[in-house]
Motif scaffolding. Sequence first.
Motif, PDB file in Angstrom:
ATOM      1  N   GLY C 194       0.869  -1.306  -0.016  1.00  0.00           N
ATOM      2  CA  GLY C 194       0.045  -0.016  -0.045  1.00  0.00           C
ATOM      3  C   GLY C 194       0.960   1.273   0.104  1.00  0.00           C
ATOM      4  O   GLY C 194       1.969   1.359  -0.489  1.00  0.00           O
ATOM      5  N   ILE C 214      -0.216  -9.287   0.943  1.00  0.00           N
ATOM      6  CA  ILE C 214      -0.485  -7.896   0.936  1.00  0.00           C
ATOM      7  C   ILE C 214       0.018  -7.053   2.030  1.00  0.00           C
ATOM      8  O   ILE C 214      -0.121  -7.574   3.218  1.00  0.00           O
ATOM      9  N   ASP C 216      -0.687  -3.553   3.882  1.00  0.00           N
ATOM     10  CA  ASP C 216      -1.437  -2.509   3.902  1.00  0.00           C
ATOM     11  C   ASP C 216      -0.969  -1.350   4.122  1.00  0.00           C
ATOM     12  O   ASP C 216       0.209  -0.992   4.402  1.00  0.00           O
ATOM     13  N   ASP C 217      -1.605   0.011   3.823  1.00  0.00           N
ATOM     14  CA  ASP C 217      -1.103   1.327   4.193  1.00  0.00           C
ATOM     15  C   ASP C 217      -0.352   1.242   5.488  1.00  0.00           C
ATOM     16  O   ASP C 217      -1.089   0.994   6.434  1.00  0.00           O
ATOM     17  N   LYS C 232      -1.090 -11.502   4.955  1.00  0.00           N
ATOM     18  CA  LYS C 232      -2.036 -10.083   4.976  1.00  0.00           C
ATOM     19  C   LYS C 232      -1.369  -9.427   5.945  1.00  0.00           C
ATOM     20  O   LYS C 232      -1.689  -9.532   7.136  1.00  0.00           O
ATOM     21  N   GLY C 234      -2.056  -5.789   8.087  1.00  0.00           N
ATOM     22  CA  GLY C 234      -2.997  -4.904   7.955  1.00  0.00           C
ATOM     23  C   GLY C 234      -2.322  -3.411   8.316  1.00  0.00           C
ATOM     24  O   GLY C 234      -1.340  -3.254   8.681  1.00  0.00           O
ATOM     25  N   LYS C 235      -3.259  -2.616   8.082  1.00  0.00           N
ATOM     26  CA  LYS C 235      -2.895  -0.958   8.254  1.00  0.00           C
ATOM     27  C   LYS C 235      -2.323  -0.960   9.635  1.00  0.00           C
ATOM     28  O   LYS C 235      -2.539  -1.143  10.624  1.00  0.00           O
ATOM     29  N   THR C 250      -2.402 -13.761   8.732  1.00  0.00           N
ATOM     30  CA  THR C 250      -3.069 -12.175   8.697  1.00  0.00           C
ATOM     31  C   THR C 250      -2.721 -11.756   9.834  1.00  0.00           C
ATOM     32  O   THR C 250      -3.335 -12.286  10.861  1.00  0.00           O
ATOM     33  N   HIS C 253      -5.215  -4.838  11.609  1.00  0.00           N
ATOM     34  CA  HIS C 253      -4.319  -3.532  11.927  1.00  0.00           C
ATOM     35  C   HIS C 253      -3.752  -3.297  13.202  1.00  0.00           C
ATOM     36  O   HIS C 253      -4.381  -3.681  14.344  1.00  0.00           O
TER      37      HIS C 253
END
Lengths: 315, 315, 315
Positions: C194, C214, C216-217, C232, C234-235, C250, C253
């Motif tokens: 991200g 992924i 994330d930001d 994954k 998270g943010k 995973t 955030h």
Amino acid sequence: MTLKEISKFLGIDCKIDKEITGLNSLNDSNENELTFLENKKYINDLKNTKAGAILISNEYSKEIPENCIALICDEPYLALAKASKLFDPKLIETTGNESKIGKNSTIMQNVYLGKNSVIGDNCTIMHGSFIGDNVQIGNNTIIYPNVTIYRDCMVGNDCIIHSGTVIGSDGFGFANTKDGKYIKIYQNGNVIIGSDVEIGANCTIDRAVFKSTIIDDGVRIDNLVHIAHNCKIGKGCILVTQVGLSGSTTLHHYVVMGGQSATSGHLEIAPFTTIAARGGVTKSITEPKKSWAGFPLFEHKQWLRLQGKISNLLK
Amino acid sequence: MTLKEISKFLGIDCKIDKEITGLNSLNDSNENELTFLENKKYINDLKNTKAGAILISNEYSKEIPENCIALICDEPYLALAKASKLFDPKLIETTGNESKIGKNSTIMQNVYLGKNSVIGDNCTIMHGSFIGDNVQIGNNTIIYPNVTIYRDCMVGNDCIIHSGTVIGSDGFGFANTKDGKYIKIYQNGNVIIGSDVEIGANCTIDRAVFKSTIIDDGVRIDNLVHIAHNCKIGKGCILVTQVGLSGSTTLHHYVVMGGQSATSGHLEIAPFTTIAARGGVTKSITEPKKSWAGFPLFEHKQWLRLQGKISNLLK
Amino acid sequence: MTLKEISKFLGIDCKIDKEITGLNSLNDSNENELTFLENKKYINDLKNTKAGAILISNEYSKEIPENCIALICDEPYLALAKASKLFDPKLIETTGNESKIGKNSTIMQNVYLGKNSVIGDNCTIMHGSFIGDNVQIGNNTIIYPNVTIYRDCMVGNDCIIHSGTVIGSDGFGFANTKDGKYIKIYQNGNVIIGSDVEIGANCTIDRAVFKSTIIDDGVRIDNLVHIAHNCKIGKGCILVTQVGLSGSTTLHHYVVMGGQSATSGHLEIAPFTTIAARGGVTKSITEPKKSWAGFPLFEHKQWLRLQGKISNLLK
């Protein structure tokens, strides 16, 4: 190089001369190699050495076999370190043959191919990779970008080496002087990687001090794994991410090392052993096909039981 | 840059102006540097600071020394983070002197040498390595392929740096905003490496946030070792593979850190300490010449005894 | 590619034909994708799959939904591995568009930009970095020297990627044959990063086997961190040095993973969880905002209490 030249360099007295082609361990030396004995533990290997000459303290010098010339010194390991520099090959060869590249192989721009190196057929070597002098790479092998393969190393057929991995960097070896300096033991061996081996990104596989660090056929190595000098990784072993193997670790075939597991040096692990994630192996494992976990290491079932007992302490 | 410019950028009121040349810690700042106080723990250092100005909350602003100008703000650490961007040097210098290369040094193709960098005599810098702007490298130093040395770092004489190692990457520093953003603290210091240092493959040594991360003479570092910002590694220290040192760790001379051992940040380890493999150091060690192991850490003998006791739980 | 071509390649009988565009998991496949069922654990997902075809053993073949074509085989996972090679894209594209470079972006010399790749505005890509085919990079992103980004990966705006980091290397995936060979599962997914993400030096982020790994930001990643395929992140997550995440982890955030902490695969960690340094997570954590430590993992306070109890064993 002659033994007289070496002993002169070391400041050791030597009456008999002989051509010396390299350094090697007590067990592996041949008649043209120089070896050493520092650790009393190896004194039983002394009588069987085939070495042409030996760096040894006066105390043990009478026990060396005939045909092996003694270079008497107080600190044989330190003398070996100093001598190792004499056998260090050039950092970069400037003469020699241009590298040979097989049929249908693709060498991207910004790849360095050293002198006398040989790349097989159907290989791809990608941007930024460095293939040192006298390196041999088999057929159908893929080297991703920014890989470094130091001089004299060998990679087999059908291998995949991911980006950032370093093969053939110097093993971590040095001798201490009495005034607190570390004298580098030049790592004059190499790395030999078999066929059908995949190595992940940003791994480090150090070259041997003498002879070879060996990765056998079919091995799978994840990312950020460290393999020290003189390790031998048997056929079909699996090393998961961030594993660290100390020097002269031997994994027999089909050993699985879980993530972040590690070994101390100079030990063997029996075939089909599984070391769970974070397992720390400090002694040889002789019985095959067992699973181990923890640090200190227990059989996996025992380790699970032990964790139950430990958590009971909270009651 | 002037203090008014900085305070305007931060949206802080500031009546007095002054030339500010950089940011620094409370203890190390000089009269032309801006510092900060966030953590009450350091309030005793406040009265002795020589800083020209300070980012500080209103609560503590009355305790600052004369000659130190207060920039009052609610979140001084966050303000520092924002200000750090103002002092970030260029990523790539486009003007300046071409790098100077000493006698008998070999720079292979595909090496980048930044502006104003100086390479000593008898050096070899191999294929793909990046030597940033304003880097200084001494004599007889070997940089293997694909090494990256960020701008402003210094490497001494007789060093060896193996492939893939990164020197001078940014330390891991940021301030949190109330809405969950991280504001980068630009790492405007550098890395200084002494002489006779060998660093293995794929290591990472972060630059300091202020001043320098320091690796002293004679240090030996194995592969895949991480050294965080502002660490100081004393003379003759040995760091075995996969060691991880957190920020501002100080190892005094001749500390040995075993494989995969680690420290938390802001602590010191006394001279001649040995940390066994996997040891985790969370407090300073003040007594020299002792051996420690485990996580939590125990004296090595105690740790061995403890493991015996633990395994007795299985009986 | 048609289903008949795939089944012919695998030596599996197949009467109905269909266009197949790729491989995917049971849950994520669409009508033009081929999936597989090996592990009985996932049999409940079978009835809901939208896959166009499935590699499956005879035993479970009656439970597949209408419109999903069965390719009956004894070892579905092994068959999947073999089929994955058919969908492996080219190592290096030789045709396609030249990369597009946005305004005010600086691409240093010795950078490789692949076909069809797109670099945004105000980016800097430094010496020796490799940007593979079909890579997309947003605006204001800095790629330090000697970074490798494999084909098809995406990086957002305002990112910083430090030297030596590898993005998009193959996940560690293979199927075993009965005679002890490992058949590579080609990792045909990618990595998507991200915006406002900083990644330290010498990290490895593997591409997904299907779909995407992924990040994330706002994520912050320290040096030498490993992120396996299909993770994954998270943010706003923070991963400190030498963290190792296994496949399909995973992190929701704002999870913080301390130095050298790790996870086993296929688990989830709830938002705002903190894992202390060296923590080893082996099961999903469902309750948010808690702190955990140790291996095995305990709530942090319990772990501290437990360490007290353990050290009492020495009394």
